[in-house]
Write a protein that holds these residues in place. Structure first.
Motif, short mmCIF file in Angstrom:
data_model
loop_
_atom_site.label_atom_id
_atom_site.label_comp_id
_atom_site.label_asym_id
_atom_site.label_seq_id
_atom_site.Cartn_x
_atom_site.Cartn_y
_atom_site.Cartn_z
N VAL A 37 57.51 15.01 36.78
CA VAL A 37 57.94 15.56 35.49
C VAL A 37 57.66 14.50 34.44
CG1 VAL A 37 59.89 16.36 34.10
CG2 VAL A 37 59.73 17.02 36.50
N GLU A 38 57.07 14.91 33.31
CA GLU A 38 56.73 13.97 32.25
C GLU A 38 57.20 14.46 30.90
OE1 GLU A 38 52.79 12.13 32.23
OE2 GLU A 38 52.27 13.44 33.91
N GLY A 39 57.40 13.52 29.99
CA GLY A 39 57.71 13.86 28.61
C GLY A 39 59.20 13.81 28.31
N VAL A 40 59.51 13.45 27.07
CA VAL A 40 60.91 13.27 26.65
C VAL A 40 61.71 14.55 26.82
CG1 VAL A 40 62.40 12.81 24.67
CG2 VAL A 40 60.40 11.37 25.08
N LYS A 41 61.18 15.67 26.36
CA LYS A 41 61.94 16.92 26.36
C LYS A 41 62.20 17.42 27.78
CE LYS A 41 62.25 21.43 24.15
NZ LYS A 41 61.68 22.36 23.14
N THR A 42 61.15 17.48 28.60
CA THR A 42 61.33 18.00 29.96
C THR A 42 62.19 17.07 30.80
OG1 THR A 42 59.14 19.01 29.78
CG2 THR A 42 60.13 18.95 31.96
N CYS A 43 62.03 15.76 30.62
CA CYS A 43 62.87 14.81 31.36
C CYS A 43 64.33 14.88 30.91
CB CYS A 43 62.32 13.40 31.23
SG CYS A 43 60.79 13.13 32.16
N ALA A 44 64.55 15.22 29.65
CA ALA A 44 65.93 15.43 29.17
C ALA A 44 66.56 16.62 29.90
CB ALA A 44 65.94 15.65 27.67
N GLU A 45 65.74 17.65 30.18
CA GLU A 45 66.23 18.81 30.94
C GLU A 45 66.61 18.39 32.36
OE1 GLU A 45 66.77 21.79 29.86
OE2 GLU A 45 65.47 22.20 28.15
N VAL A 46 65.83 17.49 32.94
CA VAL A 46 66.13 16.98 34.28
C VAL A 46 67.49 16.29 34.28
CG1 VAL A 46 65.47 15.27 36.02
CG2 VAL A 46 63.72 16.73 34.97
#
Length: 264
Positions: free
Chosen positions: A36-45
């Motif tokens: 998983v990459e990127g600020v937004k998607t990792c915030a979802e994680v």
């Protein structure tokens, strides 16, 4: 300055080389992980409290995190390091490696509305469908074994975190549909128009919507389990067909209109 509740170290050249190997999907599949990459998607994680094996991020991203998932190995990397790890054209501050979920973790009971995907091949379509399902509260997707992997990097990115909230299984569809015990709607060009008022709405017990392959549609083997053949009216009369993800969104909206079907 906020106190950090996790340990972090600068990544070594050896570790960077090891983690860069996860750009190979074969390795990810063999080890049961996905990136998983990127600020937004990792915030979802982080919001979903998913287990994470590795986190590699810039100093600026790490400085904003008071805590990170227990058990995750955390490394600070520079922009050059992120470029080596990333499968994206423009790396974005943070990279994570997560364990994949397995079918054994997925319960199919109490899922009122289920999407079934027959041989979808385009990862962008699957990611968009997962995101659409999340929007409508559909928490269960069943895919044929030859549908593109939901852990394909393009699926992960285009689902924008919705993958983390959706139960996705890969099953022989004929076997699964034979035992689902619900009305089965199939998107077919020779179906009844949803706008004619002749298609019965989903029952209180729920329903299944089948979306077929981008070019070939629903396979004959799966069609025999379709109880309601439906279509979206072609008002323009010129385009041959709709994109699979677009068709899925319209059909899901029409079938669920006036009802909120969400598994608990």
């Amino acid at each position: 300055m906020q106190k950090k509740l996790y340990l972090c170290s600068m990544i070594s050249k050896t570790k960077l080389k090891e983690l860069a190997g996860y750009k190979q999907q074969k390795r990810c599949s063999e080890e049961g992980v996905f990136v998983v990459e990127g600020v937004k998607t990792c915030a979802e994680v982080l919001a979903a409290k998913c287990p994470v094996k590795y986190i590699c991020a810039t100093n600026s991203w790490l400085a904003q995190q008071a805590s990170l998932p227990a058990g995750a190995e955390v490394f600070e990397v520079d922009r050059e390091g992120l470029e080596r790890l990333s499968g994206m054209k423009t790396p974005n501050e943070v990279w994570m490696l997560l364990p994949r979920q397995t079918n054994s973790q997925f319960s199919i009971v109490n899922c009122q509305f289920t999407l079934v995907l027959d041989r979808l091949q385009d990862p962008g379509n699957l990611g968009t469908i997962v995101r659409t399902a999340d929007w409508f509260g559909v928490r269960h997707i069943v895919c044929s074994p030859d549908t593109v992997s939901c852990y394909n990097p393009k699926v992960v990115q285009s689902s924008m975190g919705s993958l983390l909230r959706t139960k996705i299984e890969y099953r022989p569809l004929a076997e699964w549909l034979a035992g689902c015990g619900k009305p089965v709607y199939g998107a077919l060009l020779d179906g009844e128009s949803l706008w004619d008022g002749t298609v019965p709405p989903p029952s209180e017990e729920g329903a299944v919507l089948v979306i077929g392959n981008e070019g070939a549609g629903i396979s004959p083997e799966v069609q025999q389990y379709v109880t309601h053949r439906v279509k979206i009216p072609n008002l323009g009369g010129t385009a041959e067909s709709l994109n699979a993800a677009v068709a899925c969104a319209i059909l899901t909206a029409e079938l669920l209109r006036g009802k909120v079907c969400q598994s608990k």
